[in-house]
Design a protein around this motif. Structure first.
Motif, PDB file in Angstrom:
ATOM      1  N   PRO A   1      16.641  49.890  89.883  1.00 19.91           N
ATOM      2  CA  PRO A   1      15.994  51.082  90.314  1.00 19.91           C
ATOM      3  C   PRO A   1      17.104  52.108  90.770  1.00 19.91           C
ATOM      4  O   PRO A   1      17.683  51.752  91.736  1.00 19.91           O
ATOM      5  CB  PRO A   1      15.099  50.574  91.616  1.00 19.91           C
ATOM      6  N   THR A   2      17.171  53.152  90.059  1.00 16.59           N
ATOM      7  CA  THR A   2      17.995  54.129  90.435  1.00 16.59           C
ATOM      8  C   THR A   2      17.501  55.562  90.191  1.00 16.59           C
ATOM      9  O   THR A   2      16.444  55.710  89.514  1.00 16.59           O
ATOM     10  CB  THR A   2      19.261  54.272  90.050  1.00 16.59           C
ATOM     11  N   ALA A   3      18.011  56.500  90.770  1.00 18.68           N
ATOM     12  CA  ALA A   3      17.479  58.050  90.624  1.00 18.68           C
ATOM     13  C   ALA A   3      17.729  58.218  89.022  1.00 18.68           C
ATOM     14  O   ALA A   3      16.674  58.635  88.528  1.00 18.68           O
ATOM     15  CB  ALA A   3      18.215  58.908  91.215  1.00 18.68           C
ATOM     16  N   GLN A   4      18.667  57.950  88.567  1.00 23.47           N
ATOM     17  CA  GLN A   4      19.175  58.428  87.064  1.00 23.47           C
ATOM     18  C   GLN A   4      18.824  57.096  86.291  1.00 23.47           C
ATOM     19  O   GLN A   4      19.366  56.076  86.475  1.00 23.47           O
ATOM     20  CB  GLN A   4      20.454  58.856  86.819  1.00 23.47           C
ATOM     21  N   LYS A   5      17.672  57.283  85.471  1.00 27.05           N
ATOM     22  CA  LYS A   5      17.541  55.994  84.387  1.00 27.05           C
ATOM     23  C   LYS A   5      18.317  56.228  83.364  1.00 27.05           C
ATOM     24  O   LYS A   5      18.309  56.822  82.480  1.00 27.05           O
ATOM     25  CB  LYS A   5      16.025  55.962  84.272  1.00 27.05           C
TER      26      LYS A   5
ATOM     27  N   LEU B   1      27.310  49.661  77.761  1.00 28.27           N
ATOM     28  CA  LEU B   1      27.253  50.578  77.153  1.00 28.27           C
ATOM     29  C   LEU B   1      28.526  51.355  76.770  1.00 28.27           C
ATOM     30  O   LEU B   1      28.594  51.699  75.493  1.00 28.27           O
ATOM     31  CB  LEU B   1      26.517  51.901  78.036  1.00 28.27           C
ATOM     32  N   VAL B   2      29.444  50.951  77.304  1.00 25.96           N
ATOM     33  CA  VAL B   2      30.910  51.294  76.816  1.00 25.96           C
ATOM     34  C   VAL B   2      31.457  50.529  75.568  1.00 25.96           C
ATOM     35  O   VAL B   2      31.920  50.927  74.591  1.00 25.96           O
ATOM     36  CB  VAL B   2      31.834  51.040  77.887  1.00 25.96           C
ATOM     37  N   ILE B   3      30.922  49.161  75.598  1.00 22.89           N
ATOM     38  CA  ILE B   3      31.094  48.253  74.591  1.00 22.89           C
ATOM     39  C   ILE B   3      30.253  48.823  73.187  1.00 22.89           C
ATOM     40  O   ILE B   3      30.732  48.702  72.098  1.00 22.89           O
ATOM     41  CB  ILE B   3      30.728  46.718  74.870  1.00 22.89           C
ATOM     42  N   ARG B   4      29.023  49.478  73.572  1.00 23.13           N
ATOM     43  CA  ARG B   4      28.346  49.696  72.602  1.00 23.13           C
ATOM     44  C   ARG B   4      28.918  51.111  71.917  1.00 23.13           C
ATOM     45  O   ARG B   4      29.075  50.971  70.326  1.00 23.13           O
ATOM     46  CB  ARG B   4      26.981  50.430  73.136  1.00 23.13           C
ATOM     47  N   GLU B   5      29.638  51.734  72.386  1.00 22.72           N
ATOM     48  CA  GLU B   5      30.293  52.904  71.833  1.00 22.72           C
ATOM     49  C   GLU B   5      31.495  52.227  70.955  1.00 22.72           C
ATOM     50  O   GLU B   5      31.346  52.986  69.838  1.00 22.72           O
ATOM     51  CB  GLU B   5      31.004  53.850  73.069  1.00 22.72           C
ATOM     52  N   MET B   6      32.149  51.265  71.281  1.00 18.32           N
ATOM     53  CA  MET B   6      33.276  50.685  70.461  1.00 18.32           C
ATOM     54  C   MET B   6      32.555  49.835  69.408  1.00 18.32           C
ATOM     55  O   MET B   6      33.044  50.364  67.989  1.00 18.32           O
ATOM     56  CB  MET B   6      34.248  50.097  71.121  1.00 18.32           C
TER      57      MET B   6
ATOM     58  N   GLU C   1      24.306  58.732  78.480  1.00 21.55           N
ATOM     59  CA  GLU C   1      23.765  58.050  79.991  1.00 21.55           C
ATOM     60  C   GLU C   1      24.648  58.629  81.152  1.00 21.55           C
ATOM     61  O   GLU C   1      24.256  58.089  82.192  1.00 21.55           O
ATOM     62  CB  GLU C   1      23.857  56.601  79.943  1.00 21.55           C
ATOM     63  N   LYS C   2      25.768  59.529  80.906  1.00 20.00           N
ATOM     64  CA  LYS C   2      26.155  59.992  82.018  1.00 20.00           C
ATOM     65  C   LYS C   2      27.107  59.187  82.953  1.00 20.00           C
ATOM     66  O   LYS C   2      26.571  59.007  84.050  1.00 20.00           O
ATOM     67  CB  LYS C   2      25.257  61.139  82.934  1.00 20.00           C
TER      68      LYS C   2
END
Lengths: 135, 135
Positions: A2-6, B28-33, B49-50
């Protein structure tokens, strides 16, 4: 988590999964239900990885909210709750199996536990069926 | 994730994997590569995903220390670094593929992206070969 930004706001299915179980602890709690037949808060609190009880309570609540875990009163002791995996939770079996195989390949320490990976390598379909059952 | 207490002390291969990539951002970083052919810090910082740049820097350093990511000077611009997956990192492909398939099954929102899961379902072996290549 759970976080603000999903993460799932991106629409990416990987990000969606990470929102549901992508933290240090959730998959270890799921492991206890899926591979080790554990059902109670006390069972999960006793894992070797030493999870703090406040974190465990938070993760169980989160996994229940995400539909991965079902919480019920224990029919044998109505003051206690038991946890089990939903079909959505059982469908995580292939992910856990792939992580176990990867860990087995790259963890070359003598203390690395090989019981699960040996079973997977011997008969993966049978192990997955076991993981999906009420073991 | 770097912490005082390592999950892998338990010897569990799942815990070992979670020590290496079990946080909200590493996969997510691994996804990019692996899926998107991205190679630079700026590429990774730009994901939908910021990710905060200090977290990104921390995760890249951790993944490099764990032998998942290789950092080199860009041959076309010696002042810049490029990142790529090691064989150990490429071996994460089946894990990411299983998470994508699970996310595809359970994310029923209209904004859910289906491009990767459609390719996996059409020809999984071909997609895994692509994921393991310098795409």
């Amino acid at each position: 988590m759970p976080t603000a930004q999903k993460l799932r706001d991106s629409g990416c299915p990987l990000a969606f999964g990470l929102d549901v179980f992508g933290d240090r602890w959730s998959l270890l709690v799921i492991r206890e239900m899926m591979f080790n037949g554990k059902t109670t808060f006390g069972d999960f609190a006793a894992i070797d990885e030493k999870i703090a009880t406040n974190i465990l309570a938070d993760r169980l609540k989160h996994l229940e909210a995400e539909g991965i875990v079902v919480k019920r009163r224990d029919p044998e002791n109505r003051r206690r709750f038991v946890y089990s995996l939903s079909p959505k939770g059982r469908d995580l079996a292939p992910i856990l199996i792939e992580i176990v195989l990867w860990g087995d390949k790259y963890d070359r320490r003598p203390q690395a536990l090989r019981a699960a990976s040996d079973r997977i390598k011997a008969d993966r379909a049978a192990f997955e069926a076991f993981a999906r059952s009420d073991n």
